[in-house]
Write a protein that holds these residues in place. Sequence first.
Motif, mmCIF file in Angstrom:
data_model
loop_
_atom_site.group_PDB
_atom_site.id
_atom_site.type_symbol
_atom_site.label_atom_id
_atom_site.label_comp_id
_atom_site.label_asym_id
_atom_site.label_seq_id
_atom_site.Cartn_x
_atom_site.Cartn_y
_atom_site.Cartn_z
ATOM 1 N N LYS A 449 0.838 -1.302 -0.004
ATOM 2 C CA LYS A 449 -0.040 -0.011 -0.040
ATOM 3 C C LYS A 449 0.742 1.255 -0.075
ATOM 4 C CE LYS A 449 -3.848 2.278 1.978
ATOM 5 N NZ LYS A 449 -5.070 2.077 2.885
ATOM 6 N N HIS B 29 -6.728 -9.290 -0.537
ATOM 7 C CA HIS B 29 -8.065 -9.938 -0.550
ATOM 8 C C HIS B 29 -8.121 -11.044 -1.413
ATOM 9 C CE1 HIS B 29 -8.612 -6.654 2.035
ATOM 10 N NE2 HIS B 29 -8.241 -5.642 1.102
ATOM 11 N N LYS B 40 -16.847 -5.601 0.847
ATOM 12 C CA LYS B 40 -16.285 -4.708 1.774
ATOM 13 C C LYS B 40 -14.819 -4.069 1.381
ATOM 14 C CE LYS B 40 -15.257 -7.958 5.561
ATOM 15 N NZ LYS B 40 -16.013 -9.106 4.950
ATOM 16 N N HIS B 41 -14.233 -4.955 0.610
ATOM 17 C CA HIS B 41 -12.793 -4.534 0.134
ATOM 18 C C HIS B 41 -12.754 -3.832 -1.360
ATOM 19 C CE1 HIS B 41 -11.767 -7.033 3.512
ATOM 20 N NE2 HIS B 41 -12.152 -8.186 3.268
ATOM 21 N N SER B 44 -10.530 -0.813 -1.943
ATOM 22 C CA SER B 44 -10.448 -0.341 -0.551
ATOM 23 C C SER B 44 -9.370 0.886 -0.225
ATOM 24 C CB SER B 44 -10.050 -1.549 0.219
ATOM 25 O OG SER B 44 -8.917 -2.178 -0.285
ATOM 26 N N ASP B 45 -8.395 0.742 -1.236
ATOM 27 C CA ASP B 45 -7.360 1.804 -1.083
ATOM 28 C C ASP B 45 -7.822 3.157 -1.316
ATOM 29 O OD1 ASP B 45 -5.475 -0.041 -0.659
ATOM 30 O OD2 ASP B 45 -4.159 0.222 -2.096
ATOM 31 N N ARG B 47 -11.239 3.937 -0.965
ATOM 32 C CA ARG B 47 -12.590 3.908 -0.368
ATOM 33 C C ARG B 47 -12.385 4.233 1.350
ATOM 34 N NH1 ARG B 47 -15.970 -1.249 -0.627
ATOM 35 N NH2 ARG B 47 -17.263 -0.906 1.372
ATOM 36 N N TYR B 48 -11.215 3.782 1.712
ATOM 37 C CA TYR B 48 -11.016 3.836 3.064
ATOM 38 C C TYR B 48 -9.750 4.826 3.648
ATOM 39 C CZ TYR B 48 -13.810 0.012 3.413
ATOM 40 O OH TYR B 48 -15.084 -1.054 3.215
ATOM 41 N N ASP B 54 -14.316 5.482 6.596
ATOM 42 C CA ASP B 54 -14.713 5.620 5.229
ATOM 43 C C ASP B 54 -14.162 7.187 4.847
ATOM 44 O OD1 ASP B 54 -16.214 3.626 5.176
ATOM 45 O OD2 ASP B 54 -18.217 4.297 4.887
ATOM 46 N N ASN B 61 -18.928 6.154 -1.068
ATOM 47 C CA ASN B 61 -19.288 6.388 0.287
ATOM 48 C C ASN B 61 -20.354 7.339 0.448
ATOM 49 O OD1 ASN B 61 -17.441 4.387 1.246
ATOM 50 N ND2 ASN B 61 -15.719 5.898 1.168
#
Lengths: 477, 194
Positions: A449, B29, B40-41, B44-45, B47-48, B54, B61
């Motif tokens: 990441k 994932h 939910k993933h 994700s990079d 979205r969260y 969030d 979102n």
Amino acid sequence: MVATIYEGIAPTSNESVADTLFDKVWKRHLVTAETADTPAILYIDTHLIHEVTSPQAFQMLRDKGIPLRRPDRTFATCDHSTPTTKPNEQGEYQFHGEQERHQVEQLQANCKEFDVPLYALGDKKQGIVHVIGPERGITQPGQTIVCGDSHTSTHGAFGALAFGIGTSEVGYTFATQCIPQRKSKSFGIEVSGNLNPGVTAKDIILTIIRQIGIGGATGHVIEYFGSTIRALSMDERMTICNMSIEAGARAGMIAPDDTTFDYLKDREFVPRGKDWDCAVKDWRQLYTEPGAIFDRKITIDASSIEPMITYGTNPQMGIKVGEKIPVNNEQQALDYMGLSEQQAMIGQPVDVVFIGSCTNSRISDLRDAAKVLKNRKVASSVRTLIVPGSHEIKQQAEQEGIADIFVEAGAEWREPGCSMCLGMNGDIIKEKQFCVSTSNRNFEGRQGKGGRTLLASPLTAAAAAVTGRITDPREFI
Amino acid sequence: MKPFQTFRSIFAVLGAKNIDTDQIIGSDHLKITDKSGLGKHLFSDWRYLADGTDNPEFVLNQPEFKQSRVLVVGDNFGCGSSREHAPWALLDFGIEVVISSSIADIFSNNSFKNGLLPIQVSEQEHQFLLQHSGSEITVDLEQQQIHCADKKFEFKVEAFARYCLLNGLEQLDFLIGQMDEIKKYEKRHFKELA
């Protein structure tokens, strides 16, 4: 401009009287031809599987209560989630986590249940799926080969039609040894002339992708040909075909020739004796006929290619190592990378160097890296990870003294696997770290990441390891 | 699979070009051995935020887009890895249709197999949709038409994939139905079986 683009010279390859290499392999594998209402049913000679994209496909068989139809044409290995550290004294592997361990154990259980041969973790023949297929001679000219992995295009270097599929099609292949498929268009890429010193197969393919774009070959099967391609070794041809998918291509192919046959002869799964002679005679028919027409064609002058480095977040965003980052770029990508327009890449400090992956982890790649690292030290600021593609390559590198060169230079010499190409096994880079990587994708977060990937050849990666910054590899050769 | 039926939904726009499958679902994932819980993933990079909460700026979102069943995405969506986890994640989140000016081959193939409809529209139509985030859209696979505002766009879906989607059929059953042909082929193709 390094290339000329001829487009629209023919309506479709289907209407060409002479066959391309792709046409020939396609026709040989038609169970039923396509119609307006239904795709062709394509027979699959060889199915390669690994732990990440197969478990749900095995479950499809259980749900339907049907057997795996051709375990004799199915080969399994584990590579994505496997640790690249040595097992402990008890022979236990130190997985990154329980999920990774479970995935590998699940593959073992599935292969046992469905009678599929598996190169398990610790097996002397285990390695990255796209490295061991050719190495064992499982990959052969004229075959159709699929795997739940986009870099299956690698095997096209042998004149096979090889492409990545999703897990559903892994299940279809388990159940029927076939997949439904519409025929792709054809794209001829001719590379001619001599490569300059310090320029490698990786630089050829990064140049091609820069030129045609990461969606530039979507819907096409590429055939690479021309004097430059003919002069390449099988390792180099695999590097080129491997990254066909990075231009969106369904597959990449190279017509087999003596280089191919010399590579394959006497490998474990190839025919022997008279059968070998028959096979070679047949394989020599696998070429594009004079007069065959590609749907699209470009030509590239090899002498214009220089060592490449990427600066952005997809493989199209590459430049010659001595160039500056072009203007009018996608700002989001440059922001992510912490780089700016007009900035030179030479001199850019790096934190990590990764030499490995199905693109560049073969013995000739390691020899290239060793040429640069011999009698030198990696910069103290750089973590250098060198991961061979298979146990066989690892052993060969150790016998040739290459591994000693790496260790003496201060690099980490690891066990085989996909490793830091996608970081599924815990081999990752940290946020905002720059990693010169010989892998195939510089997508956001691919190696960890927030990590920043710079794709390059093993020569360029090794040069960066020594100096701690992006360096023209030609300074070292 | 349930048959694909015409529906109406507001659509969200994720306009970046070349959104690769690593962005749709990161390799962290891919370690599951089933298909569940990937929604939910999804993205994700993006979205969260770093603390796991969030990101309010990310389109999916925002409250008005949480029920979107259609996503209009930038050119060359789904490029990269062959991971079928990408359509699984989209479907699990509630996305049933993605629309773009071009969609990567393997992602498209994988989507059809799971009941996710990838639609390719012209550059011009794509531009129109990119500029109308939050509008209502009707997706009619039977007629191969999209209705949005007062516009009607035609699209083409490969005939067999369309047939399977409309009837909720698995492509595997079609292949299994061809087993006699497959066996005949093997007899022709392989000496050892002759």
